[in-house]
Write a protein that holds these residues in place. Structure first.
Motif, PDB file in Angstrom:
ATOM      1  N   ALA A 295      33.429  96.665  59.656  1.00  0.00           N
ATOM      2  CA  ALA A 295      32.896  97.379  60.813  1.00  0.00           C
ATOM      3  C   ALA A 295      33.009  98.838  60.383  1.00  0.00           C
ATOM      4  CB  ALA A 295      33.756  97.076  62.034  1.00  0.00           C
ATOM      5  N   PRO A 296      32.634  99.807  61.227  1.00  0.00           N
ATOM      6  CA  PRO A 296      32.779 101.194  60.776  1.00  0.00           C
ATOM      7  C   PRO A 296      34.194 101.460  60.296  1.00  0.00           C
ATOM      8  CG  PRO A 296      31.527 101.091  62.813  1.00  0.00           C
ATOM      9  CD  PRO A 296      32.022  99.705  62.557  1.00  0.00           C
ATOM     10  N   LEU A 297      34.296 102.016  59.089  1.00  0.00           N
ATOM     11  CA  LEU A 297      35.611 102.278  58.517  1.00  0.00           C
ATOM     12  C   LEU A 297      36.337 103.356  59.302  1.00  0.00           C
ATOM     13  CD1 LEU A 297      34.788 102.243  54.701  1.00  0.00           C
ATOM     14  CD2 LEU A 297      35.857 100.443  56.023  1.00  0.00           C
TER      15      LEU A 297
ATOM     16  N   GLY B 159      52.827  91.420  49.122  1.00  0.00           N
ATOM     17  CA  GLY B 159      52.261  91.123  50.423  1.00  0.00           C
ATOM     18  C   GLY B 159      51.180  90.066  50.348  1.00  0.00           C
ATOM     19  N   ASP B 160      50.554  89.830  51.465  1.00  0.00           N
ATOM     20  CA  ASP B 160      49.478  88.857  51.564  1.00  0.00           C
ATOM     21  C   ASP B 160      48.273  89.371  50.774  1.00  0.00           C
ATOM     22  OD1 ASP B 160      47.585  86.977  52.286  1.00  0.00           O
ATOM     23  OD2 ASP B 160      48.079  87.026  54.419  1.00  0.00           O
ATOM     24  N   ALA B 161      47.705  88.517  49.915  1.00  0.00           N
ATOM     25  CA  ALA B 161      46.553  88.915  49.111  1.00  0.00           C
ATOM     26  C   ALA B 161      45.252  88.364  49.668  1.00  0.00           C
ATOM     27  CB  ALA B 161      46.746  88.467  47.659  1.00  0.00           C
ATOM     28  N   ASP B 162      45.257  87.927  50.918  1.00  0.00           N
ATOM     29  CA  ASP B 162      44.012  87.506  51.541  1.00  0.00           C
ATOM     30  C   ASP B 162      43.075  88.708  51.629  1.00  0.00           C
ATOM     31  OD1 ASP B 162      42.264  87.132  54.146  1.00  0.00           O
ATOM     32  OD2 ASP B 162      42.860  85.133  53.481  1.00  0.00           O
ATOM     33  N   LEU B 163      41.793  88.494  51.322  1.00  0.00           N
ATOM     34  CA  LEU B 163      40.871  89.619  51.267  1.00  0.00           C
ATOM     35  C   LEU B 163      40.632  90.256  52.626  1.00  0.00           C
ATOM     36  CD1 LEU B 163      38.305  88.359  48.596  1.00  0.00           C
ATOM     37  CD2 LEU B 163      40.119  90.051  48.340  1.00  0.00           C
ATOM     38  N   SER B 164      40.974  89.572  53.712  1.00  0.00           N
ATOM     39  CA  SER B 164      40.882  90.215  55.026  1.00  0.00           C
ATOM     40  C   SER B 164      41.886  91.359  55.123  1.00  0.00           C
ATOM     41  CB  SER B 164      41.129  89.191  56.138  1.00  0.00           C
ATOM     42  OG  SER B 164      42.461  88.683  56.079  1.00  0.00           O
ATOM     43  N   ILE B 165      43.024  91.246  54.398  1.00  0.00           N
ATOM     44  CA  ILE B 165      44.006  92.334  54.355  1.00  0.00           C
ATOM     45  C   ILE B 165      43.424  93.524  53.590  1.00  0.00           C
ATOM     46  CG2 ILE B 165      46.354  92.981  53.730  1.00  0.00           C
ATOM     47  CD1 ILE B 165      46.177  90.793  55.848  1.00  0.00           C
ATOM     48  N   LEU B 166      42.638  93.235  52.550  1.00  0.00           N
ATOM     49  CA  LEU B 166      41.977  94.317  51.821  1.00  0.00           C
ATOM     50  C   LEU B 166      41.055  95.099  52.741  1.00  0.00           C
ATOM     51  CD1 LEU B 166      41.227  95.820  49.213  1.00  0.00           C
ATOM     52  CD2 LEU B 166      39.550  94.005  48.746  1.00  0.00           C
ATOM     53  N   ASP B 167      40.343  94.399  53.620  1.00  0.00           N
ATOM     54  CA  ASP B 167      39.472  95.084  54.582  1.00  0.00           C
ATOM     55  C   ASP B 167      40.276  96.052  55.443  1.00  0.00           C
ATOM     56  OD1 ASP B 167      37.611  93.394  53.503  1.00  0.00           O
ATOM     57  OD2 ASP B 167      37.304  92.187  55.305  1.00  0.00           O
ATOM     58  N   ARG B 168      41.441  95.607  55.892  1.00  0.00           N
ATOM     59  CA  ARG B 168      42.291  96.457  56.733  1.00  0.00           C
ATOM     60  C   ARG B 168      42.810  97.654  55.942  1.00  0.00           C
ATOM     61  NH1 ARG B 168      47.600  93.722  58.252  1.00  0.00           N
ATOM     62  NH2 ARG B 168      46.151  92.112  58.984  1.00  0.00           N
TER      63      ARG B 168
ATOM     64  N   ARG C 128      40.111 100.183  55.599  1.00  0.00           N
ATOM     65  CA  ARG C 128      39.882 100.900  56.854  1.00  0.00           C
ATOM     66  C   ARG C 128      40.930 101.991  57.075  1.00  0.00           C
ATOM     67  NH1 ARG C 128      40.954  96.974  60.532  1.00  0.00           N
ATOM     68  NH2 ARG C 128      43.046  97.825  60.799  1.00  0.00           N
ATOM     69  N   ASP C 129      42.193 101.716  56.686  1.00  0.00           N
ATOM     70  CA  ASP C 129      43.284 102.643  56.965  1.00  0.00           C
ATOM     71  C   ASP C 129      43.474 103.708  55.889  1.00  0.00           C
ATOM     72  OD1 ASP C 129      43.752 101.142  59.208  1.00  0.00           O
ATOM     73  OD2 ASP C 129      45.393  99.975  58.329  1.00  0.00           O
ATOM     74  N   ALA C 130      42.853 103.548  54.737  1.00  0.00           N
ATOM     75  CA  ALA C 130      43.133 104.422  53.597  1.00  0.00           C
ATOM     76  C   ALA C 130      42.589 105.825  53.794  1.00  0.00           C
ATOM     77  CB  ALA C 130      42.553 103.814  52.329  1.00  0.00           C
ATOM     78  N   ASP C 131      43.347 106.805  53.300  1.00  0.00           N
ATOM     79  CA  ASP C 131      42.858 108.178  53.193  1.00  0.00           C
ATOM     80  C   ASP C 131      42.230 108.431  51.825  1.00  0.00           C
ATOM     81  OD1 ASP C 131      43.952 109.335  55.752  1.00  0.00           O
ATOM     82  OD2 ASP C 131      45.813 108.647  54.847  1.00  0.00           O
ATOM     83  N   LEU C 132      42.763 107.750  50.812  1.00  0.00           N
ATOM     84  CA  LEU C 132      42.272 107.879  49.439  1.00  0.00           C
ATOM     85  C   LEU C 132      42.100 106.485  48.855  1.00  0.00           C
ATOM     86  CD1 LEU C 132      41.709 109.413  46.736  1.00  0.00           C
ATOM     87  CD2 LEU C 132      44.193 109.374  46.349  1.00  0.00           C
ATOM     88  N   VAL C 133      40.947 106.252  48.231  1.00  0.00           N
ATOM     89  CA  VAL C 133      40.663 104.975  47.575  1.00  0.00           C
ATOM     90  C   VAL C 133      40.516 105.242  46.083  1.00  0.00           C
ATOM     91  CG1 VAL C 133      39.090 103.013  47.386  1.00  0.00           C
ATOM     92  CG2 VAL C 133      39.508 104.075  49.629  1.00  0.00           C
ATOM     93  N   VAL C 134      41.334 104.554  45.271  1.00  0.00           N
ATOM     94  CA  VAL C 134      41.283 104.682  43.819  1.00  0.00           C
ATOM     95  C   VAL C 134      40.878 103.335  43.237  1.00  0.00           C
ATOM     96  CG1 VAL C 134      42.555 105.225  41.720  1.00  0.00           C
ATOM     97  CG2 VAL C 134      43.097 106.426  43.847  1.00  0.00           C
ATOM     98  N   LEU C 135      39.808 103.332  42.486  1.00  0.00           N
ATOM     99  CA  LEU C 135      39.328 102.127  41.799  1.00  0.00           C
ATOM    100  C   LEU C 135      39.469 102.371  40.309  1.00  0.00           C
ATOM    101  CD1 LEU C 135      37.901  99.350  41.757  1.00  0.00           C
ATOM    102  CD2 LEU C 135      35.718 100.592  41.899  1.00  0.00           C
TER     103      LEU C 135
END
Length: 404
Positions: free
Chosen positions: A402-404, A359-368, A371-378
């Motif tokens: 903005a508020p997640l 998919g698109d790797a623009d960091l604005s997509i990362l922001d989205r 925002r939509d994630a239920d679980l974040v794994v780093l």
């Protein structure tokens, strides 16, 4: 007269056959060379193309390049690579070196003890361990991860940081005898201790996957790293995912699994042995397949996972397809390109699948995605822990939100 002519023709058939074969190779080389850059799918290919081969650079057709010899050098190299017999020639040479000397003729692969394959970059990193750590830098790194955790917690999302293992770090007794630290490989200092201490001090939820491998490596009948691969296998990754689901409960549900020996290695379990480019690779080593333990969950909709890190996350993503509620996953990682460059990649993976579409790797997509994630794994691997750009990317995304 006719009989003599027929006999002469038959006697010359081998010559005609050799001449025809040489003519075919010549025309095939010319064709491949002509279409390689702009229409690579039109090449006449080997049935078993070589793995990990650097993409051919175009031949420079300028007076300056010709006078400098660059045109001749590139043309000679590219013409040789365009030959249909090039792959089998390389495999034959690599097989000879491997069979006679137990060594690798392929760049980027080293043969260790017991036939274990390693990437030299992990051996080099392991052998450099021992310098005093910069505690101020490590503390700041842990504080950054805590900042990410606080932001995701405030938004009602689950967050977990994962330290993935290095094969060299977890199976040092199998390093090649030529490794500069081979004699002291099993008594190297504990690199991860200050990182783990800093994470605990900052109150970060984390799973020490490297420590899990060290603790459980003798508990199973098969190794937790496959002999022919650079990444942990599904059994090792599933142990880590089980612990992740315990300390960071999320909509994917509590992960539990069963495992069995796989019929044969595939995917990441054989990535290094494929790069050896042998005629007869030995694929008889054991690795694992996993299944869900228990019934599927009652999932109203597929949860969303944002997975950010490196290539070791792929086995986690495969494992999570066996979770009670398999998620839709956005997988962000720095990927190696055919020309050996590096770029940030983003793959969108649908529920129940392990591989997805780029998919698109623009960091604005990362922001989205955040925002939509239920679980974040780093995730960071122990070989480059505290040094990757992914931590900064995720921190910046939490700050831009903005508020997640």
């Amino acid at each position: 007269m006719r009989k003599a002519a027929r006999h002469l023709t038959l006697a010359r058939l081998p010559i005609f056959g050799c001449a025809g074969f040489i003519a075919f190779l010549f025309l095939a080389n010319v064709w491949n060379y002509a279409v390689e850059r702009d229409w690579p799918k039109l090449r006449i290919r080997s049935a078993a193309p070589l793995k990990g081969l650097r993409k051919m650079a175009p031949t420079p057709w300028t007076v300056e390049a010709f006078l400098a010899g660059e045109t001749q050098k590139a043309a000679s190299s590219n013409l040789g690579r365009a030959m249909p017999v090039f792959p089998i020639s390389v495999r034959a040479k690599n097989q000879l070196v491997f069979s006679l000397f137990g060594s690798s003729a392929a760049p980027g692969v080293a043969v260790g003890r017991n036939g274990q394959l390693f990437e030299p970059i992990y051996i080099d990193e392991f052998c450099r361990r021992g310098d005093a750590p910069d505690y101020a830098r490590i503390s700041q790194w842990a504080a950054t991860i805590r900042e990410i955790q606080d932001a995701t917690d405030a938004a009602g999302k689950a967050f977990v940081f994962l330290i993935s293992p290095s094969k060299a770090g977890r199976y040092p007794a199998d390093l090649p005898a030529s490794a500069i630290c081979a004699a002291r490989a099993t008594s190297m200092p504990d690199k991860l201790a200050p990182y783990v201490a800093a994470l605990r001090e900052k109150g970060v939820r984390f799973v020490d996957g490297a420590g899990l491998i060290a603790a459980h490596r003798d508990d199973f009948e098969i190794p937790l790293f496959p002999r022919g691969g650079t990444h942990w296998n599904l059994l090792g990754a599933s142990l880590a995912l089980e612990e992740m689901s315990r300390i960071a409960p999320s909509a994917i549900g509590p992960f539990a699994f069963t495992w069995a020996v796989a019929p044969e290695p595939h995917g990441p379990d054989r990535d290094l042995i494929d790069l050896l480019n042998l005629l007869w690779p030995d694929l008889t080593y054991p690795t694992a397949m996993i299944e869900r333990a228990g019934a599927p969950g009652a999932c109203e909709k597929a949860p969303r996972v944002l997975a950010m890190g490196g290539s070791f996350l792929h086995q986690i993503i495969v494992s999570v397809t066996r979770a009670p509620c398999p998620p839709k996953t956005d997988y962000w990682f720095y990927m190696r390109l055919p020309d050996y460059g590096i770029e940030l990649g983003h793959y969108e993976i649908v529920p129940g699948e392990a591989d997805g579409e780029k998919g698109d790797a623009d960091l604005s997509i990362l922001d989205r995605n955040l925002r939509d994630a239920d679980l974040v794994v780093l995730e960071e691997n122990e070989a480059n822990i505290g040094l990757t750009q992914q931590v900064g990317h995720l921190r910046d995304a939490t700050r831009r939100r903005a508020p997640l």
